[in-house]
Scaffold this motif. Structure first.
Motif, PDB file in Angstrom:
ATOM      1  N   GLY A 143      60.942  11.742  15.861  1.00 50.15           N
ATOM      2  CA  GLY A 143      59.586  11.606  16.354  1.00 50.15           C
ATOM      3  C   GLY A 143      59.433  11.846  17.842  1.00 50.15           C
ATOM      4  N   ARG A 144      58.206  11.612  18.312  1.00 49.24           N
ATOM      5  CA  ARG A 144      57.921  11.812  19.734  1.00 49.24           C
ATOM      6  C   ARG A 144      58.675  10.841  20.614  1.00 49.24           C
ATOM      7  NH1 ARG A 144      51.317  12.808  19.636  1.00 49.24           N
ATOM      8  NH2 ARG A 144      51.389  14.738  18.399  1.00 49.24           N
ATOM      9  N   SER A 192      64.442  18.506  13.994  1.00 44.86           N
ATOM     10  CA  SER A 192      63.311  17.762  14.545  1.00 44.86           C
ATOM     11  C   SER A 192      62.207  18.704  15.017  1.00 44.86           C
ATOM     12  CB  SER A 192      63.773  16.892  15.713  1.00 44.86           C
ATOM     13  OG  SER A 192      62.669  16.372  16.424  1.00 44.86           O
ATOM     14  N   ARG A 193      61.035  18.614  14.410  1.00 46.41           N
ATOM     15  CA  ARG A 193      59.898  19.417  14.849  1.00 46.41           C
ATOM     16  C   ARG A 193      59.481  19.042  16.274  1.00 46.41           C
ATOM     17  NH1 ARG A 193      57.523  21.990  10.434  1.00 46.41           N
ATOM     18  NH2 ARG A 193      58.211  21.208   8.388  1.00 46.41           N
ATOM     19  N   GLU A 194      59.587  17.746  16.610  1.00 43.07           N
ATOM     20  CA  GLU A 194      59.192  17.295  17.946  1.00 43.07           C
ATOM     21  C   GLU A 194      60.126  17.858  19.014  1.00 43.07           C
ATOM     22  OE1 GLU A 194      57.437  14.680  14.929  1.00 43.07           O
ATOM     23  OE2 GLU A 194      59.508  15.327  15.312  1.00 43.07           O
TER      24      GLU A 194
END
Length: 263
Positions: free
Chosen positions: A21-22, A86-88
């Protein structure tokens, strides 16, 4: 997955994403990584420089926010492709780096956007410690082998869990006096840029455990090297290397570079 495994004070996400996550991406950005920039990444770049030419394709498997991938592109003149679970992290990398050609998501253990034998080299930095089982490590090695053309080099950077309990400039691996078996959980302390420390949960993968797994995944000519501070004085940034005493790093260097060739 990223250059450093697992989020602040916790494990990764249920899908295996490291620094999830962010919040994970922000925590990663606050890690100093001085020991890595002395005894790790410069030696990864040196190993690659002997095996890959300008304009060829280098994949950074577990690229995180892209800082190491970006530096590799600048130093080596290669076309670097960053991949991560991780997309973030990938979003942060796309927004903060300039030299990397493209970033791709790893989904269900596979970089679906990249075909077989597309890479002239792969580097993988501090990813294995986020993996909880031998099967997971083998799966990462197998996917990296799929990406590499035959005869192409793979360069792997890991911390040695046998160096447990020593406080290095920017990390401490495990607890004093503990002996870790393959896959055991251990706590790694990482120094932040503000001088504070954060604890992360990792998994121990002894360096001697890795060569047989690489051979099972389709690699040959496996060689391991433990960089020293004296070597770093001629390989790392000179001012950076000379700027600290590096007492613990001199006494017991904690990082190991493993190189191998795809069959």
């Amino acid at each position: 997955m990223s250059d450093r495994p697992e989020g602040p004070g916790q494990g990764g996400a249920e899908d295996g994403t490291a620094w999830p996550g962010r919040d994970g991406a922000r925590a990663f950005a606050a890690v100093e990584a001085a020991t890595d920039w002395l005894l790790g990444y410069p030696f990864v770049f040196r190993a690659l420089a002997h095996r890959i030419g300008a304009g060829e394709v280098l994949v950074d498997y577990g690229c995180g926010p892209g800082k190491v991938a970006d530096e590799a592109a600048r130093r080596l003149g290669t076309r670097v492709l960053g991949v991560d679970t991780s997309r973030e992290m990938l979003a942060a990398a796309r927004g903060s780096t300039t030299a990397v050609a493209a970033y791709h998501l790893v989904e269900d253990g596979r970089v679906t956007a990249l075909p077989d034998a597309c890479a002239d080299a792969v580097m993988c930095n501090h990813v294995l410690a986020s993996l909880p089982t031998e099967a997971a490590v083998l799966a990462v090695f197998s996917e990296i082998r799929r990406l590499l053309r035959p005869g192409a080099p793979f360069v792997l950077l890991v911390t040695d869990p046998a160096c447990g309990g020593t406080e290095y400039a920017s990390l401490r691996i495990g607890d004093p006096g503990e002996v870790y078996a393959p896959g055991d959980e251990l706590t790694v302390r990482l120094r932040r840029t503000d001088g504070s420390w954060q604890d992360v949960r990792n998994h121990a993968w002894p360096v001697g455990f890795l060569p047989p797994l690489l051979e099972r995944a389709g690699f040959r000519d496996v060689v391991q090297h433990r960089p020293t501070v004296d070597e770093a004085l001629t390989v790392a940034d000179a001012d950076f290397a000379a700027g600290r005493a590096w007492s613990a790093e001199r006494a017991s260097p904690p990082l190991v570079i493993t190189t191998a060739l795809a069959t």
